[in-house]
Scaffold this motif. Structure first.
Motif, PDB file in Angstrom:
ATOM      1  N   GLY A  98      45.592  33.075  45.843  1.00 30.73           N
ATOM      2  CA  GLY A  98      45.057  33.689  47.056  1.00 30.73           C
ATOM      3  C   GLY A  98      45.871  33.270  48.267  1.00 30.73           C
ATOM      4  N   ASN A 174      34.501  30.658  54.053  1.00 31.72           N
ATOM      5  CA  ASN A 174      34.733  29.232  53.875  1.00 31.72           C
ATOM      6  C   ASN A 174      35.086  28.726  55.268  1.00 31.72           C
ATOM      7  OD1 ASN A 174      35.732  26.701  53.475  1.00 31.72           O
ATOM      8  ND2 ASN A 174      37.507  27.318  52.257  1.00 31.72           N
ATOM      9  N   ASP A 202      39.728  38.219  54.078  1.00 35.66           N
ATOM     10  CA  ASP A 202      39.880  37.275  52.972  1.00 35.66           C
ATOM     11  C   ASP A 202      38.568  37.324  52.180  1.00 35.66           C
ATOM     12  OD1 ASP A 202      39.903  35.052  51.329  1.00 35.66           O
ATOM     13  OD2 ASP A 202      41.068  33.842  52.722  1.00 35.66           O
ATOM     14  N   TYR A 205      35.963  34.870  47.914  1.00 34.54           N
ATOM     15  CA  TYR A 205      34.647  34.434  47.405  1.00 34.54           C
ATOM     16  C   TYR A 205      33.725  35.616  47.125  1.00 34.54           C
ATOM     17  CZ  TYR A 205      36.133  29.789  48.860  1.00 34.54           C
ATOM     18  OH  TYR A 205      36.825  28.601  48.997  1.00 34.54           O
ATOM     19  N   SER A 237      41.420  36.239  44.754  1.00 40.80           N
ATOM     20  CA  SER A 237      41.922  35.129  43.945  1.00 40.80           C
ATOM     21  C   SER A 237      41.128  35.026  42.652  1.00 40.80           C
ATOM     22  CB  SER A 237      41.757  33.834  44.736  1.00 40.80           C
ATOM     23  OG  SER A 237      42.001  32.723  43.913  1.00 40.80           O
ATOM     24  N   SER A 239      40.877  31.972  41.429  1.00 46.08           N
ATOM     25  CA  SER A 239      40.538  30.541  41.465  1.00 46.08           C
ATOM     26  C   SER A 239      39.050  30.263  41.415  1.00 46.08           C
ATOM     27  CB  SER A 239      41.075  29.915  42.758  1.00 46.08           C
ATOM     28  OG  SER A 239      42.460  29.818  42.730  1.00 46.08           O
ATOM     29  N   LYS A 240      38.292  30.949  42.272  1.00 50.02           N
ATOM     30  CA  LYS A 240      36.905  30.565  42.488  1.00 50.02           C
ATOM     31  C   LYS A 240      35.969  31.207  41.462  1.00 50.02           C
ATOM     32  CE  LYS A 240      38.742  28.876  46.248  1.00 50.02           C
ATOM     33  NZ  LYS A 240      38.918  27.473  46.587  1.00 50.02           N
ATOM     34  N   ARG A 248      46.912  29.395  39.777  1.00 52.24           N
ATOM     35  CA  ARG A 248      47.611  30.085  40.856  1.00 52.24           C
ATOM     36  C   ARG A 248      47.820  31.579  40.559  1.00 52.24           C
ATOM     37  NH1 ARG A 248      45.615  27.971  43.569  1.00 52.24           N
ATOM     38  NH2 ARG A 248      46.892  28.136  45.405  1.00 52.24           N
TER      39      ARG A 248
HETATM   40  C1  LIG Z   1      39.010  31.328  52.295  1.00 49.91           C
HETATM   41  C2  LIG Z   1      40.025  31.030  51.240  1.00 49.91           C
HETATM   42  N1  LIG Z   1      41.012  31.898  51.042  1.00 49.91           N
HETATM   43  C3  LIG Z   1      41.950  31.709  50.104  1.00 49.91           C
HETATM   44  C4  LIG Z   1      41.890  30.597  49.297  1.00 49.91           C
HETATM   45  C5  LIG Z   1      42.988  30.448  48.309  1.00 49.91           C
HETATM   46  O1  LIG Z   1      42.637  30.171  47.024  1.00 49.91           O
HETATM   47  P1  LIG Z   1      43.776  30.045  45.916  1.00 49.91           P
HETATM   48  O2  LIG Z   1      45.055  29.835  46.624  1.00 49.91           O
HETATM   49  O3  LIG Z   1      43.377  28.897  45.057  1.00 49.91           O
HETATM   50  O4  LIG Z   1      43.765  31.338  45.177  1.00 49.91           O
HETATM   51  C6  LIG Z   1      40.889  29.644  49.472  1.00 49.91           C
HETATM   52  C7  LIG Z   1      40.856  28.400  48.685  1.00 49.91           C
HETATM   53  O5  LIG Z   1      40.152  27.460  48.980  1.00 49.91           O
HETATM   54  C8  LIG Z   1      39.924  29.865  50.469  1.00 49.91           C
HETATM   55  O6  LIG Z   1      38.929  29.008  50.681  1.00 49.91           O
END
Ligand SMILES: Cc1ncc(COP(=O)(O)O)c(C=O)c1O
Length: 395
Positions: A98, A174, A202, A205, A237, A239-240, A248
């Motif tokens: 992300g 976030n 963004d 989440y 992303s 990731s979450k 990544r």
């Molecule tokens: C608001 C926000 N955007 C983007 C990201 C990027 O996540 P990643 O680089 O792990 O995909 C995060 C990670 O904490 C985030 O909190």
């Protein structure tokens, strides 16, 4: 001796990392609630898919925009979750996380000297990336009105200058856990259209959303409101949603001309996300819903547990988050959130992130990530509540 470039020096270091580094230098166990991740491993079926992809030859370069099969899976998922039709060939760019989607999106929209409006408190990376593009971040704090964060549209209007090119916001947020309402989205889009700005949402989440009729329904994307010709880009992303922080893999959805250029720029940044990780991400989309639903039920219950733990803490206001996995309690009278978090860490071994790390409007609060297991969360919240009980901001 040549010096490090001033433009690099100007980019401030992350104050979340600064706190984390103190924690990592400590001997013995620390309750780590400062990063945006849980301590749960990536689900086994995703790890198996990566192993299979490695064995099956996904070890070569891919297209700069990512594997066509992954882009098709993303487009199909967008249709299912958001009822938005995307063209996988021209509107989706797979990225190595992300944060890399944010990076290439911002870099593609801004010229040196341009200004970007950023709704804060926000994860600091957007602002830092604007600075890395030799542009200027302009923070606009979201006011807490009653028990809900809002957008100050009058302040946004006042902040526009002839150099303003971009507006960045995060929903679910976030660190706030705030989720843009339909009215917020309409007004943000109208504002961006009126002032000829790129609008960057963004939405990493989007799957961690607790207010829908049933669990697993994504927070509504701005793409439901925007046309595909609007100057809109959305950052995502893996990731979450799938416990894949270390892998990544992310993606950018954008108007075709920006998406094409972003894919081209990828060549010079990272070329593309790791091939086998992209293949595993495809499996996460195809098979990830049951584990995601389980995780969401657990996160919602963690959120309620943490809110209840803070309820009786003196001088603490903690709005109920609608999404993501953070609480952002405001501690009345707190003037130095970094010093607060450092003392909390040293005296109780509980690591949380200082509000000052999140830009304008962040000082005076702290961020707690509630994604950890209960075995970590419960003692950590007990210790935090006991610390707050004794805390005197005037000391
Ligand atoms: C608001 C926000 N955007 C983007 C990201 C990027 O996540 P990643 O680089 O792990 O995909 C995060 C990670 O904490 C985030 O909190």
């Amino acid at each position: 001796m040549p010096a490090v470039a001033c433009s690099a020096q100007r980019v401030p270091y992350s104050r979340i990392r600064e706190l984390a580094e103190i924690a990592m230098s400590m001997d013995g166990e620390v309750f780590r609630l400062y990063f945006g991740e849980s301590n749960l491993p990536t689900p086994a079926f995703i790890k198996d898919a990566a192993a299979k992809a490695l064995a099956g030859g996904y070890t070569y370069y891919t297209a700069n925009a990512g594997l066509p099969s992954l882009r098709r899976a993303i487009a199909e998922q967008y249709g299912r979750l958001q009822d938005v039709a995307l063209d996988p060939d021209s509107e989706i760019v797979v990225t190595a996380s992300g944060v890399q989607a944010l990076n290439v999106g911002i870099r593609t929209a801004l010229d040196p000297g341009d200004e970007a409006l950023i709704l804060t408190p926000a994860w600091p990376n957007g602002s830092a990336i604007v600075q890395m593009s030799n542009a200027v971040p302009v923070h606009l704090a979201q006011p807490l009105i009653g028990d809900r964060y809002e957008i100050d549209f009058d302040a946004l209007e006042r902040a526009v200058t002839p150099r303003t090119r971009l507006l960045v916001y995060t929903s679910p947020s976030n660190p706030l856990g705030w989720v843009a309402t339909e009215d917020d989205q309409d007004r943000l889009l109208a504002f961006a259209r009126k002032h000829d700005l790129w609008l960057l949402a963004d939405e990493v989440y989007d799957r961690l959303y607790y207010e829908a009729e049933s669990i697993g329904i994504a927070a509504p994307s701005i793409l439901r409101k925007a046309t595909r010709d609007d100057a809109v880009m959305v950052v995502h992303s893996f990731s979450k949603s799938y416990c894949m922080t270390g892998w990544r893999v992310g993606y950018l959805v954008a108007r075709k001309d920006l998406a094409r250029k972003a894919a081209e720029l990828n060549e010079f940044i990272i070329s593309h996300a790791a091939s086998f990780a992209q293949k595993a991400a495809e499996t996460a989309i195809a098979e990830g819903e049951p584990e995601l639903a389980e995780m969401l039920a657990r996160l919602r219950s963690n959120r309620d547990y943490c809110l209840a733990a803070l309820k009786s803490a003196p001088g603490v206001t903690s709005p109920r988050p609608e999404g993501a996995f953070y609480l952002f309690p405001r501690i009345h009278g707190l003037r130095d959130s970094f010093a607060f978090c450092k003392r909390l860490l040293e005296e109780t071994r509980v690591g949380i992130a200082p509000g000052v790390a999140f830009g304008a409007g962040g000082e005076g609060s702290v961020r707690i990530c509630y994604a950890a297991e209960r075995a970590i969360l419960e003692p950590a919240m007990d210790r935090l509540a006991a610390f707050l009980e004794k805390f005197d901001p005037n000391e």
